[in-house]
Design an enzyme around this catalytic site. Structure first.
Site, mmCIF file in Angstrom:
data_model
loop_
_atom_site.group_PDB
_atom_site.id
_atom_site.type_symbol
_atom_site.label_atom_id
_atom_site.label_comp_id
_atom_site.label_asym_id
_atom_site.label_seq_id
_atom_site.Cartn_x
_atom_site.Cartn_y
_atom_site.Cartn_z
ATOM 1 C CE LYS A 130 -4.321 1.212 2.332
ATOM 2 N NZ LYS A 130 -5.092 1.001 3.549
HETATM 3 O O1 G3P Z 1 -7.737 2.022 5.236
HETATM 4 C C1 G3P Z 1 -8.168 3.251 4.817
HETATM 5 C C2 G3P Z 1 -9.566 3.668 5.198
HETATM 6 O O2 G3P Z 1 -10.488 2.660 5.037
HETATM 7 C C3 G3P Z 1 -9.678 4.522 6.396
HETATM 8 O O3 G3P Z 1 -10.994 4.714 6.842
HETATM 9 O O4 G3P Z 1 -12.646 5.430 8.528
HETATM 10 O O5 G3P Z 1 -10.200 6.001 8.851
HETATM 11 O O6 G3P Z 1 -11.560 7.138 7.114
HETATM 12 P P1 G3P Z 1 -11.360 5.875 7.881
#
Ligand code: G3P
Length: 217
Positions: A83
């Site tokens: 990633k």
């Molecule tokens: O892994 C990246 C993503 O899914 C992060 O989500 O909820 O932290 O915006 P969030």
């Protein structure tokens, strides 16, 4: 549509893997921090539980260092997907890793032009963050729609991995657009199975069944 779990919690991953509905796992440095686990150890463990891709994120910001980190991460399992942040260094690294046949997930995507660059860099997955766009008053799902149109226009093979998913409506909207993958917190994956009428209907069926006095086994 493939379902990935967006977590570094081993118990949740095992639980979901047991359902047969889990196609992969995504992690990020914040999720690793939340897990309290050693990054390399927990990624190795996840990669052994799940057959599908497991995204492990580099933390370097310069191309050469990203390449060095990717070298370490890819050894944690055959299904490791590197990633990378959507920066010029991240894209350069994406291009180099793709040339080596390594899976990549370009993350922190907030615009269709960024997604176009990731596809040109040969990314396996692009991760647009729908929830974080919604949080700031923009329409995250509209971005998924734009990316789908662009990728289809040019027949890009990069898969749209909808990230920052907060609720089942995001999943429904992304599926209607034809996104390839949704990565979700385990609670959202489980919530997809819930409906009040299912619970109510099952309770009625079970109580009527009891009244028959019969048993199947
Ligand atoms: O892994 C990246 C993503 O899914 C992060 O989500 O909820 O932290 O915006 P969030």
């Amino acid at each position: 549509m493939k379902f990935f779990a967006d977590t570094a919690e081993i118990a949740d991953i095992r639980d979901l893997a047991d359902t047969g509905l889990l196609d992969g796992v995504t992690t990020n440095p914040s999720l690793i921090h939340k897990s309290g686990r050693n990054f390399l150890e927990v990624i190795r463990e996840i990669a052994a539980i799940v057959d599908g891709p497991v995204s492990a994120e580099v933390v370097a910001t310069h191309h050469a260092d990203m390449m060095r980190e990717a070298e370490v991460l890819k050894k944690l399992g055959d299904n490791i997907c590197i990633k990378l942040p959507l920066t010029l260094d991240g894209l350069k690294t994406c291009k180099a890793l793709t040339a080596q046949g390594i899976q990549t997930n370009v993350t922190l995507c907030f615009s269709a032009n960024q997604a176009l660059l990731a596809a040109k860099a040969g990314a396996t997955y692009i991760s647009p963050f729908v929830g974080r766009l919604d949080d700031m008053g923009q329409d995250g799902i509209e971005l998924i729609d734009d990316i789908r149109t662009i990728y289809d226009n040019y027949d890009f093979k990069t898969q749209i991995l909808v990230a920052s998913v907060r609720h089942p409506i995001h999943v429904l909207q992304a599926a209607k657009i034809g996104a390839d993958v949704a990565t979700m917190p385990p609670a959202v994956i489980k919530a997809l199975a819930n409906h009040a009428l299912t619970d109510k209907g099952l309770a009625t069926f079970l109580s009527d069944w009891q009244k028959t006095g019969q048993s199947i086994l």
